[in-house]
Design a protein around this motif. Structure first.
Motif, PDB file in Angstrom:
ATOM      1  N   GLY A  41       0.997  -1.318   0.169  1.00  0.00           N
ATOM      2  CA  GLY A  41       0.091   0.092   0.091  1.00  0.00           C
ATOM      3  C   GLY A  41       0.770   1.236  -0.047  1.00  0.00           C
ATOM      4  O   GLY A  41       2.191   1.290   0.011  1.00  0.00           O
ATOM      5  N   ARG A  42      -0.013   2.276   0.230  1.00  0.00           N
ATOM      6  CA  ARG A  42       0.888   3.570  -0.033  1.00  0.00           C
ATOM      7  C   ARG A  42       2.039   3.919   0.816  1.00  0.00           C
ATOM      8  O   ARG A  42       3.012   4.249   0.360  1.00  0.00           O
ATOM      9  N   PRO A 154      -1.640 -14.273   3.969  1.00  0.00           N
ATOM     10  CA  PRO A 154      -2.079 -12.946   4.368  1.00  0.00           C
ATOM     11  C   PRO A 154      -3.254 -12.890   5.085  1.00  0.00           C
ATOM     12  O   PRO A 154      -4.245 -13.495   4.826  1.00  0.00           O
ATOM     13  N   ALA A 155      -3.551 -11.943   6.040  1.00  0.00           N
ATOM     14  CA  ALA A 155      -4.713 -11.990   6.829  1.00  0.00           C
ATOM     15  C   ALA A 155      -5.725 -11.169   6.146  1.00  0.00           C
ATOM     16  O   ALA A 155      -6.886 -11.563   6.381  1.00  0.00           O
ATOM     17  N   SER A 156      -5.288 -10.425   5.310  1.00  0.00           N
ATOM     18  CA  SER A 156      -6.146  -9.459   4.351  1.00  0.00           C
ATOM     19  C   SER A 156      -6.306  -9.854   2.973  1.00  0.00           C
ATOM     20  O   SER A 156      -4.729  -9.929   2.323  1.00  0.00           O
ATOM     21  N   ASN A 157      -6.923  -9.723   2.056  1.00  0.00           N
ATOM     22  CA  ASN A 157      -6.934  -9.870   0.442  1.00  0.00           C
ATOM     23  C   ASN A 157      -6.437  -8.460   0.120  1.00  0.00           C
ATOM     24  O   ASN A 157      -6.108  -8.445  -1.238  1.00  0.00           O
ATOM     25  N   GLY A 158      -6.261  -7.591   0.941  1.00  0.00           N
ATOM     26  CA  GLY A 158      -6.084  -6.295   0.260  1.00  0.00           C
ATOM     27  C   GLY A 158      -4.394  -6.143   0.367  1.00  0.00           C
ATOM     28  O   GLY A 158      -3.679  -6.821   0.757  1.00  0.00           O
ATOM     29  N   LEU A 159      -4.010  -4.776  -0.008  1.00  0.00           N
ATOM     30  CA  LEU A 159      -2.695  -4.420   0.115  1.00  0.00           C
ATOM     31  C   LEU A 159      -2.021  -4.401   1.331  1.00  0.00           C
ATOM     32  O   LEU A 159      -2.899  -4.065   2.391  1.00  0.00           O
ATOM     33  N   SER A 160      -0.865  -4.275   1.564  1.00  0.00           N
ATOM     34  CA  SER A 160      -0.215  -3.954   2.696  1.00  0.00           C
ATOM     35  C   SER A 160      -0.821  -2.580   3.495  1.00  0.00           C
ATOM     36  O   SER A 160      -0.879  -1.602   2.547  1.00  0.00           O
ATOM     37  N   VAL A 190      -0.394  -8.542   7.050  1.00  0.00           N
ATOM     38  CA  VAL A 190      -1.079  -7.587   5.938  1.00  0.00           C
ATOM     39  C   VAL A 190      -2.455  -7.452   6.558  1.00  0.00           C
ATOM     40  O   VAL A 190      -3.023  -8.704   6.672  1.00  0.00           O
ATOM     41  N   GLY A 191      -2.761  -6.194   6.867  1.00  0.00           N
ATOM     42  CA  GLY A 191      -4.001  -5.998   7.527  1.00  0.00           C
ATOM     43  C   GLY A 191      -3.932  -6.114   9.080  1.00  0.00           C
ATOM     44  O   GLY A 191      -5.199  -5.783   9.750  1.00  0.00           O
ATOM     45  N   VAL A 209       3.695 -11.274  11.733  1.00  0.00           N
ATOM     46  CA  VAL A 209       4.338 -10.023  11.189  1.00  0.00           C
ATOM     47  C   VAL A 209       3.695  -8.953  11.007  1.00  0.00           C
ATOM     48  O   VAL A 209       2.524  -8.615  10.455  1.00  0.00           O
ATOM     49  N   ILE A 210       4.103  -7.899  11.852  1.00  0.00           N
ATOM     50  CA  ILE A 210       3.461  -6.629  11.839  1.00  0.00           C
ATOM     51  C   ILE A 210       4.684  -5.422  10.886  1.00  0.00           C
ATOM     52  O   ILE A 210       5.656  -5.664  11.218  1.00  0.00           O
ATOM     53  N   GLY A 211       3.770  -5.001   9.939  1.00  0.00           N
ATOM     54  CA  GLY A 211       4.447  -4.108   9.211  1.00  0.00           C
ATOM     55  C   GLY A 211       4.022  -2.583   9.169  1.00  0.00           C
ATOM     56  O   GLY A 211       4.977  -1.731   9.616  1.00  0.00           O
ATOM     57  N   THR A 212       3.081  -2.393   8.511  1.00  0.00           N
ATOM     58  CA  THR A 212       2.770  -0.804   8.253  1.00  0.00           C
ATOM     59  C   THR A 212       2.501   0.069   9.512  1.00  0.00           C
ATOM     60  O   THR A 212       3.102   0.964   9.794  1.00  0.00           O
TER      61      THR A 212
END
Length: 246
Positions: A41-42, A154-160, A190-191, A209-212
């Motif tokens: 993501g952004r 991925p926990a979400s199907n969306g972008l990070s 993710v998410g 894993v925690i990212g954003t």
């Protein structure tokens, strides 16, 4: 914890890693910046762009991996474009020599997979695979066959950076499908945008894993990221302790 390499100067990044390790990070995932991170993501796109503008991205990544690996087990997340540009054999050897335990190429193309897996194997790196929840059961054996280390669900199907609700029932079902197809540990990200969500995802997988949220704290001022890491670590430790007591 996920950290994009090269956003800050090496000495600052090393201090960040020190703080995150002390705050409770059990494993580091270092992102090798690229120009078109299609699954991000952004915010992470912005972080990668900042790193690319600074230049010497590969050198900065190797230095970040080396320092991270001196603190905690460390893996690298990358896209195929940097692997192709630097050469699978050269990149695998550089990252292995820096101390990386494994590398996940999240958009690994079929045409490059064999060469990459040979290069990683020769360098002693594990090769985890990101598996889409949309994958059919019949396709899973082939998708996990050449994976090693872990599988990424991925926990979400969306972008990070996705901050909406998570379909935990769907994630649980997907995790069971992966475990039926492979004995490898299942890792999710993710998410997972809050400590509460991390605590709810943790019982479904082998690692989170925690990212954003970490990157968001690091970009303007590196100092607050340790507090964010500690909040996630505390939530995960509390959830694990509760599960063990049950």
């Amino acid at each position: 914890m996920f950290l994009p390499a090269g956003v800050h100067e090496p000495d600052v990044q090393h201090r960040q890693l020190d703080h995150l390790a002390r705050a409770g990070a059990d494993l580091f995932e270092i992102g090798l910046p690229c120009a078109n991170p299609v699954l991000d993501g952004r915010l992470i796109r912005s972080a990668y762009q900042r790193a690319l503008v600074k230049g010497n991205v590969l050198d900065r990544t190797v230095r970040a991996v080396a320092h991270a690996a001196s603190l905690r087990p460390t893996v690298v997340m990358t896209y195929w474009e940097p692997v192709r540009r630097h050469g699978p054999e050269r990149l695998a050897r550089l990252l292995a020599d820096a101390g990386a335990a494994g590398v996940m190429v999240i958009d690994l193309p079929h045409t490059g997979a064999l060469r990459w897996h040979h290069a990683a194997h020769d360098a002693g790196l594990s090769t985890s695979h990101l598996i889409s929840r949309a994958a059919a059961d019949a396709d899973l054996p082939v998708m996990v066959e050449s994976a090693s280390g872990w599988l990424y669900a991925p926990a979400s199907n969306g972008l990070s950076g996705f901050q909406g609700p998570l379909d935990l029932a769907a994630l649980a079902a997907f995790t069971e499908r992966l475990r039926a197809a492979s004995p490898l540990p299942v890792v999710s990200g993710v998410g997972i945008s809050s400590p509460d969500l991390a605590a709810r995802v943790a019982p479904l997988v082998d690692a989170v894993v925690i990212g954003t949220p970490i990157v968001r704290a690091l970009l303007p001022d590196p100092a607050p990221a340790a507090a964010v890491t500690a909040a996630f670590a505390q939530a995960l430790q509390t959830r694990i302790g509760t599960a063990q007591d049950a």
